[in-house]
Design a protein around this motif. Structure first.
Motif, short mmCIF file in Angstrom:
data_model
loop_
_atom_site.label_atom_id
_atom_site.label_comp_id
_atom_site.label_asym_id
_atom_site.label_seq_id
_atom_site.Cartn_x
_atom_site.Cartn_y
_atom_site.Cartn_z
N PRO A 1 -18.83 -48.90 -9.74
CA PRO A 1 -20.26 -48.55 -9.66
C PRO A 1 -20.56 -47.10 -10.01
O PRO A 1 -21.64 -46.80 -10.54
CB PRO A 1 -20.62 -48.85 -8.20
CG PRO A 1 -19.61 -49.86 -7.76
CD PRO A 1 -18.35 -49.50 -8.49
N ASP A 2 -19.62 -46.19 -9.72
CA ASP A 2 -19.86 -44.78 -10.00
C ASP A 2 -19.35 -44.33 -11.37
O ASP A 2 -19.39 -43.15 -11.70
CB ASP A 2 -19.28 -43.89 -8.90
CG ASP A 2 -17.80 -44.15 -8.65
OD1 ASP A 2 -17.23 -45.07 -9.28
OD2 ASP A 2 -17.22 -43.44 -7.81
N ASP A 3 -18.88 -45.28 -12.20
CA ASP A 3 -18.58 -44.97 -13.60
C ASP A 3 -19.90 -44.75 -14.34
O ASP A 3 -20.96 -45.22 -13.92
CB ASP A 3 -17.81 -46.11 -14.26
CG ASP A 3 -16.34 -46.12 -13.89
OD1 ASP A 3 -15.83 -45.07 -13.45
OD2 ASP A 3 -15.71 -47.19 -14.01
N SER A 4 -19.82 -44.08 -15.48
CA SER A 4 -21.03 -43.82 -16.25
C SER A 4 -21.41 -45.02 -17.11
O SER A 4 -20.55 -45.78 -17.55
CB SER A 4 -20.83 -42.60 -17.15
OG SER A 4 -19.90 -42.89 -18.18
N SER B 1 -22.86 -34.90 -24.42
CA SER B 1 -23.77 -33.95 -23.80
C SER B 1 -24.53 -34.63 -22.68
O SER B 1 -24.90 -35.79 -22.78
CB SER B 1 -24.75 -33.39 -24.84
OG SER B 1 -25.53 -34.41 -25.38
N GLY B 2 -24.76 -33.90 -21.60
CA GLY B 2 -25.57 -34.43 -20.51
C GLY B 2 -24.81 -35.41 -19.65
O GLY B 2 -23.76 -35.92 -20.01
N ASP B 3 -25.37 -35.68 -18.51
CA ASP B 3 -24.77 -36.65 -17.60
C ASP B 3 -25.37 -38.02 -17.84
O ASP B 3 -26.58 -38.19 -17.90
CB ASP B 3 -25.00 -36.23 -16.14
CG ASP B 3 -24.24 -34.96 -15.79
OD1 ASP B 3 -24.76 -34.19 -14.98
OD2 ASP B 3 -23.14 -34.77 -16.34
N SER B 4 -24.51 -39.02 -17.93
CA SER B 4 -24.98 -40.39 -18.11
C SER B 4 -25.31 -41.00 -16.75
O SER B 4 -24.69 -40.65 -15.74
CB SER B 4 -23.87 -41.21 -18.79
OG SER B 4 -24.18 -42.57 -18.76
N PRO B 5 -26.29 -41.92 -16.70
CA PRO B 5 -26.56 -42.63 -15.45
C PRO B 5 -25.32 -43.41 -15.00
O PRO B 5 -24.44 -43.72 -15.80
CB PRO B 5 -27.70 -43.58 -15.82
CG PRO B 5 -28.27 -43.03 -17.08
CD PRO B 5 -27.18 -42.33 -17.78
N LYS B 6 -25.26 -43.73 -13.74
CA LYS B 6 -24.14 -44.49 -13.19
C LYS B 6 -24.38 -45.98 -13.38
O LYS B 6 -25.51 -46.46 -13.40
CB LYS B 6 -23.94 -44.17 -11.71
CG LYS B 6 -23.71 -42.69 -11.42
CD LYS B 6 -22.49 -42.16 -12.14
CE LYS B 6 -22.24 -40.68 -11.80
NZ LYS B 6 -21.13 -40.11 -12.61
#
Length: 262
Positions: free
Chosen positions: A142-145, A197-202
């Motif tokens: 679940p906490d993978d991008s 670039s940037g953080d992906s949603p989980k």
């Protein structure tokens, strides 16, 4: 039984000259997994699938459908559905446009779901889903991008990936449809296990729950019934919340063709 009996008529379509962003919006708004592509003369030239949508890069917003559409087998209304099923399986397609035999005009669309709803396993089909399940299953947490899941779907041509807890219990499924529906179909390239670039949603933000499962001794008919009931692309095979494998619509359809001559 012929294709005409089970196909969906008057399907939505896109033109080769339409922008991919427009096609993606149509698929998202109407919950479509695939949409026929036609030229200016309305002659069918291919199909655009949810996997093609995931191929879009965040830097490419002005590309047209023509560069992404896939060629498909030509299925006509008069064709036997088992023959159409074999053509779809051989082409690795889950849905195909149905065209008039003379001028290749679009008259409908046929999916593997339509066929599974119309046929039954044969006397020579495997008895239990454990005989046809895929055991080498790519999974995620679940906490993978979402970016990682997106990359795995493209690399392995998966329509969905089971989501497991960190104690390896089944918790859900993340699918191409989930990602497109949530608006994350253009989240950037992937380098290894991270985004550029940037953080992906989980994954937990977009995944579908619960994960529908069956025991390995379930019959093919039970798997087909559950897939049709919940409109899902695959069913997980599990025992005591531990994932054993995956059975896809394609695997079920192929099993139903055993002994038919197709």
């Amino acid at each position: 039984m012929t294709v005409e009996r089970i196909m969906s008529k008057n399907p939505l379509y896109v033109k080769e000259t339409d922008l991919m962003t427009h096609a993606r919006q149509i698929m998202r708004d109407h919950f479509l997994r695939g949409v026929p592509v036609v030229n200016d003369s309305l002659k069918v030239s291919g199909i655009l699938t949810d996997r093609d949508m995931l191929k879009m890069k965040s830097t490419k917003s002005n590309v047209t459908v023509e560069g992404y559409a896939q060629e498909v087998p030509m299925v006509t209304p008069e064709m036997e559905i088992l023959k159409a099923a074999r053509l779809m399986l051989d082409a690795s397609q889950h849905r195909v446009p149905v065209v008039s035999g003379f001028d290749k005009q679009l008259v409908g669309i046929l999916s593997d779901v339509d066929i599974l709803a119309a046929i039954k396993p044969t006397k020579k089909s495997p008895l239990y889903i454990e005989e046809i399940m895929m055991t080498n299953v790519i999974t995620c947490y679940p906490d993978d991008s979402v970016t990682m899941a997106w990359h795995q779907m493209l690399e392995h041509d998966y329509t969905g990936i089971p989501v497991l807890s960190h104690s390896n219990e089944t918790v859900g499924m993340v699918t191409r449809r989930d990602i497109i529906k949530a608006g994350y179909a253009r989240i950037g390239e992937v380098e290894g296990h991270g985004a550029k670039s940037g953080d992906s949603p989980k994954v937990e933000k977009v995944m579908s729950t619960p994960l529908y499962t069956l025991p390995p001794e379930a019959s093919l008919k039970e798997a087909i019934d559950k897939i049709l009931q919940y409109d899902i692309g695959r069913i997980a095979v599990a025992s005591n919340k531990k994932l054993l494998g995956i059975v896809s619509r394609s695997a079920l359809l192929s099993a139903c063709l055993v002994g038919t001559g197709f």
